[in-house]
Design a protein around this motif. Structure first.
Motif, PDB file in Angstrom:
ATOM      1  N   PHE A  31      11.264 -14.569 -29.781  1.00 49.37           N
ATOM      2  CA  PHE A  31      12.092 -13.826 -29.200  1.00 49.37           C
ATOM      3  C   PHE A  31      12.117 -12.438 -30.422  1.00 49.37           C
ATOM      4  O   PHE A  31      11.445 -12.565 -31.329  1.00 49.37           O
ATOM      5  N   PRO A  32      12.441 -11.369 -29.914  1.00 54.74           N
ATOM      6  CA  PRO A  32      12.467 -10.070 -31.010  1.00 54.74           C
ATOM      7  C   PRO A  32      13.063 -10.492 -32.157  1.00 54.74           C
ATOM      8  O   PRO A  32      14.300 -10.577 -32.242  1.00 54.74           O
ATOM      9  N   GLY A  33      12.354 -10.201 -33.366  1.00 54.02           N
ATOM     10  CA  GLY A  33      12.888 -10.680 -34.629  1.00 54.02           C
ATOM     11  C   GLY A  33      13.131 -12.206 -35.186  1.00 54.02           C
ATOM     12  O   GLY A  33      13.280 -12.406 -36.255  1.00 54.02           O
ATOM     13  N   PHE A  34      12.473 -13.103 -34.210  1.00 51.06           N
ATOM     14  CA  PHE A  34      12.594 -14.381 -34.613  1.00 51.06           C
ATOM     15  C   PHE A  34      10.835 -14.982 -34.376  1.00 51.06           C
ATOM     16  O   PHE A  34      10.392 -14.678 -33.452  1.00 51.06           O
ATOM     17  N   LYS A  35      10.440 -15.761 -35.203  1.00 48.55           N
ATOM     18  CA  LYS A  35       9.161 -16.407 -35.279  1.00 48.55           C
ATOM     19  C   LYS A  35       8.981 -17.573 -34.406  1.00 48.55           C
ATOM     20  O   LYS A  35       7.993 -17.577 -33.707  1.00 48.55           O
ATOM     21  N   ASP A  36       9.917 -18.192 -34.304  1.00 48.04           N
ATOM     22  CA  ASP A  36       9.858 -19.355 -33.114  1.00 48.04           C
ATOM     23  C   ASP A  36      11.279 -19.701 -32.986  1.00 48.04           C
ATOM     24  O   ASP A  36      12.294 -19.120 -33.179  1.00 48.04           O
ATOM     25  N   ALA A  37      11.175 -20.840 -31.966  1.00 43.08           N
ATOM     26  CA  ALA A  37      12.481 -21.270 -31.303  1.00 43.08           C
ATOM     27  C   ALA A  37      13.459 -21.746 -32.280  1.00 43.08           C
ATOM     28  O   ALA A  37      14.682 -21.459 -32.217  1.00 43.08           O
TER      29      ALA A  37
END
Length: 897
Positions: A31-37
């Motif tokens: 997700f935009p701005g997040f490395k993983d779930a």
């Protein structure tokens, strides 16, 4: 021109480089701005919690909300935020293909319609989540039916289904899986020593005590005597328990005590352990050797390596679903250089070898959350630990907020712990590589965390070893824990019944008790957990329903446990036995707990406390089996009691706190029984004067005054005591006067009530005498009827003189006491009469009202009057006035009473 071309080419190269960076960023970021779930989920959870707290702080519906709603600013803010929320909800519903018309709703039914839309959308979203989770775990819910020869498409694992961080570099395509074994061979079958599930206390398995300061008791050292258990004989379980208790009655204290209690009490950590350490960095996993120990030779070699270490980390993996007491399936040990994983199922009988290093006080054993691990080591292997450092206890002292090993690994090592196999079945052999790596991670970083936490404890304690000493002490308390085997009693079911908080009648409670006993027996025999034999919710369901048929028991269980299906007939007999009990609404017979004796509050004494029993009377103390201690004195007065006299008062053991140092109310006879030393002490105490006596009341509080102060008129105590006496006398006189006045009033009221009662009885008697009975009334009516007939006969005869009509007979209830005598007959005076009346055959009745005539008319019925008319002839008419002829004023014939 050339410069411009070079600049353009450079800009183009920069744009290409930037585009490549963006493309790689898009590939790595889910997700935009997040490395993983996981990071996205944590951020989303934080926002949801913050929104929930904010909504809780809003004004509640009611007067408070109406008050804030009156302000235009608040009203406008609520409307704008409501529109934003509806827009967000509509977008989410549109994304999942649901109806999203949340805003265009009717004002009257808008709330109901929106709620229905929200419920439907939640169902659709949760269904999609379930499908995605099934796909992630490898279960394809929707498998389309394909024609022959067509292969199904391969499932592409998306980026959110991969591990993040350092674990993703190791295996990019590794997915989350829950490994479990369905038809695994039970490891209990391979054990040399049978698992002891008997209903007897746990006996330590240790038979050799290395590093001992105090020798092992002979009962534990003699292994043959301990192993000769009555369960091996062909005797009933109750007799086996009795034999075991009688056999071990003498050595009970030695058998059930902690074998290393003396060594742990004498243990003190070294000065090096109480100073600030220099953290030693751990080796990377790829550079560290890992050994899987499965043979006795490898275990002995490991023990020798551990003996040369100053510290090592330990962790255990446990399984409890397919065993009554549980099984320790794996042990992980890590040193500064190597990692070891021991197959404890294979080496269960040889694990006692590690006691040589585990009980060595010069070697530090690092655990995390060792409360359960210490008990498992004692139960399965007979291992004990001396010189333990628990990182969980240290984390609590540091107030880190979260004390889990995952949090410590992230905080100190910056490593994301992989906890996906935490609930896996560790009995699986051979172990998959993923589970081996998971077990290895638990201890690989623990020694570095141990160094970091020691340093922080030293710094937090202002460069003093105070917090370190507390951490070692708490860890030593964990080592002193003993394993306690679950013992079944007749009241064991009550603990589970209280937790359920469901009322049951006598039949249901009996079924619950019988099912609980059956489950415990089967679990011990088959070496299965109670949750596997019959889960709690199924047992309660059967107890509530009380099925009449075995099929009803099967219907109460979904899914049906294997042992329930095998022994359903036995369960049906237990249910039938419970149905034969009388149906009563009773509460469960709970074990009586010892309640503290609470005393009544005395409002008149402001210095009285709820736990102060010094001023309480014996009647206010609740009854109990303990004898009551009389007021405590320096020299007891119980010597005067006879030896054969029994104490009848059975009240709680409460001693009265009384001031007795100034008590000298002992007779000369009593002083003769005292010794010389006691008499001297009494004389010394008589010379003391209590400076606080003037603030204390007299005898009412069981406080004794000195003899000299009591009878000395010049003392303040004498004056105060006289005042108390006068006040008490006045109060007694007032109370006596009030009692006498109350008695007089009560006597007067009683005398008045008796007089009124007598008067009412006399009035009743007089009224009863004046009442005419039914027979008397019938006789009077018959006499009246005869008198009327005689009058009619005399009036109908020719030439007969008309007698004067009798006066109207009074009512039966109002008979005059003295009746007037009958008057003499007087002829009618015709000189005063009107002769026009006699003109013609028929006399014309005058319209003039004559009250004298009307009063003398006797009452006649219609029948008598008609008969009289028929019998009378014109020739027989008399010149005299017949009272019965005139009916004027009596047109209405009223019924007789």
């Amino acid at each position: 021109m050339a410069a411009s071309r070079e600049a353009a080419v450079g800009a183009k190269d920069e744009n290409i480089f930037v585009e490549n960076d963006e493309s790689t960023r898009e590939i790595t970021e889910v997700f935009p701005g997040f490395k993983d779930a996981d990071s996205f989920v944590k951020y989303g959870l934080g926002t949801v919690v913050a929104a929930t707290k904010a909504s809780a702080n809003l004004p509640q519906s009611g007067d408070e909300h109406d008050f804030y709603r009156s302000f235009p600013g608040f009203q406008g803010f609520c409307e704008t935020q409501g529109e934003r929320l509806l827009q967000c909800m509509s977008r989410v519903m549109q994304y999942h293909g649901c109806r999203s018309h949340m805003r265009d709703r009717n004002k009257v039914t808008g709330l109901e319609d929106r709620f229905d839309l929200l419920v439907d959308s939640n169902d659709v979203i949760l269904e999609n989540v379930g499908i995605l989770l099934d796909e992630a775990s490898g279960v394809n819910r929707k498998q389309p039916i394909l024609p022959a020869g067509v292969q199904p498409p391969k499932t592409i694992v998306s980026s959110w289904n991969r591990k993040g961080g350092a674990l993703s570099k190791r295996n990019q395509s590794e997915t989350f899986r829950l490994l479990h074994a369905k038809n695994i061979q039970r490891p209990q079958m391979k054990f040399r020593e049978k698992v002891d599930n008997a209903n007897t206390p746990f006996v330590p398995k240790i038979f050799a005590k290395p590093n001992a300061l105090k020798p092992l008791p002979a009962v534990l050292a003699n292994r043959k005597l301990r192993d000769a258990r009555p369960e091996d004989l062909d005797v009933p379980p109750a007799l086996a328990d009795f034999i075991h208790q009688q056999r071990n009655q003498q050595q009970e204290q030695d058998m059930f005590s902690h074998p290393y209690k003396y060594e742990l009490d004498q243990f003190t950590p070294d000065e090096k352990l109480l100073s600030k350490p220099e953290p030693q960095m751990y080796k990377p996993l790829q550079e560290t050797n890992c050994h899987f120990v499965t043979t006795l030779e490898e275990l002995v070699e490991l023990n020798e390596k551990l003996a040369h270490c100053s510290e090592f980390a330990v962790d255990l993996e446990h399984h409890s679903y397919r065993s009554f007491l549980g099984l320790t399936c794996l042990m992980q040990i890590s040193t500064r250089d190597e990692d070891f994983i021991i197959d404890t199922l294979e080496l269960r009988s040889e694990m006692y070898i590690l006691n040589e290093t585990f009980t060595d006080p010069s070697i530090v054993k690092v655990f995390h959350g060792a409360d359960s691990d210490i008990e498992w080591l004692q139960r399965d292997f007979g291992l004990y630990v001396v010189n333990l450092f628990d990182t969980h206890q240290a984390a609590r002292l540091l107030n880190l907020g979260r004390n889990s090993l995952e949090h410590l690994m992230k905080l100190f090592c910056n490593v994301e712990a992989d906890k996906q196999y935490q609930l896996a079945d560790w009995r699986i052999r051979p172990l998959p590589e993923e589970m081996l790596n998971y077990a290895r991670d638990d201890t690989h970083y623990l020694l570095y965390i141990y160094d970091k936490m020691r340093a922080e404890l030293y710094e937090k304690g202002n460069a003093l070893p105070a917090l370190l000493q507390v951490a070692w002490q708490k860890s030593k308390d964990v080592c002193l824990k003993k394993y306690i085997k679950p013992i079944f009693t007749d009241d064991s079911y009550q603990d589970l019944y209280r937790k359920q908080k469901k009322p049951l009648d006598t039949q249901q409670l009996t079924a619950f008790r019988l099912l609980y006993a059956w489950r415990d027996q089967i679990s011990r025999q088959e070496d299965e957990s109670t949750g596997y034999v019959l889960p709690n919710h199924m047992m309660i369901k059967i107890s509530e329903e009380l099925p009449k048929e075995p099929q009803g028991i099967i219907a109460c269980c979904n899914p049906v446990p294997p042992l329930v299906r095998q022994q359903v007939n036995e369960l049906h007999l237990l249910v039938q036995q419970a149905r034969e009990m009388p149906l009563l609404k009773t509460e469960v017979q709970t074990t009586e707990k010892k309640k503290a004796t609470t005393l009544k509050r005395k409002s008149e004494n402001p210095l009285f406390g709820p736990h102060d029993s010094s001023h309480i009377s014996e009647s206010e103390i609740p009854n109990s089996a303990a004898p009551l201690l009389k007021q405590g004195k320096l020299f007891s007065e119980d010597e005067e009691m006879e030896e054969g006299k029994e104490v009848q008062d059975c009240s709680p053991l409460i001693a009265r706190a009384t001031i007795t140092i100034f008590d000298f109310e002992l007779d000369v006879k009593e002083e003769n029984h005292l010794t010389v030393a006691q008499q001297k002490s009494h004389r010394i105490m008589q010379s003391f004067e209590n400076p606080f006596r003037m603030y204390l009341p007299s005898k009412e509080t069981n406080i004794h005054m000195s003899r000299n102060a009591k009878y000395d008129p010049s003392s303040k105590v004498y004056e105060i005591s006289n005042r108390w006496k006068l006040l008490s006398q006045e109060l007694q006189q007032k109370e006596a006067k009030e009692k006498e006045e109350a008695k007089k009033k009560a006597k007067e009221a009683a005398q008045k009530a008796t007089d009124e009662r007598k008067k009412a009885q006399e009035e009743y008697k007089t009224a009863a005498q004046s009442i005419v009975t039914v027979r008397q009334q019938a006789a009077i009516a018959a006499a009246d009827q005869k008198g009327k007939k005689k009058k009619e006969r005399t009036a109908s005869e020719p030439g007969a003189e008309t007698p004067k009509p009798e006066k109207k007979r009074p009512k039966h209830t109002e008979q005059p006491a003295d009746q007037a005598p009958a008057t003499d007959f007087q002829p009618f005076d015709y000189s005063k009469s009107d002769f026009k009346v006699f003109a013609g055959r028929k006399s014309k009745e005058s319209s003039q009202f004559d009250p004298a005539k009307q009063a003398q008319e006797p009452k006649q019925s219609k029948k008598n009057s008609k008969a009289h008319k028929n019998n009378s002839t014109p020739g027989n008419k008399s010149m005299s006035y017949l009272a019965g002829k005139s009916d004027r004023g009596f047109k209405h014939n009223w019924p007789k009473r």
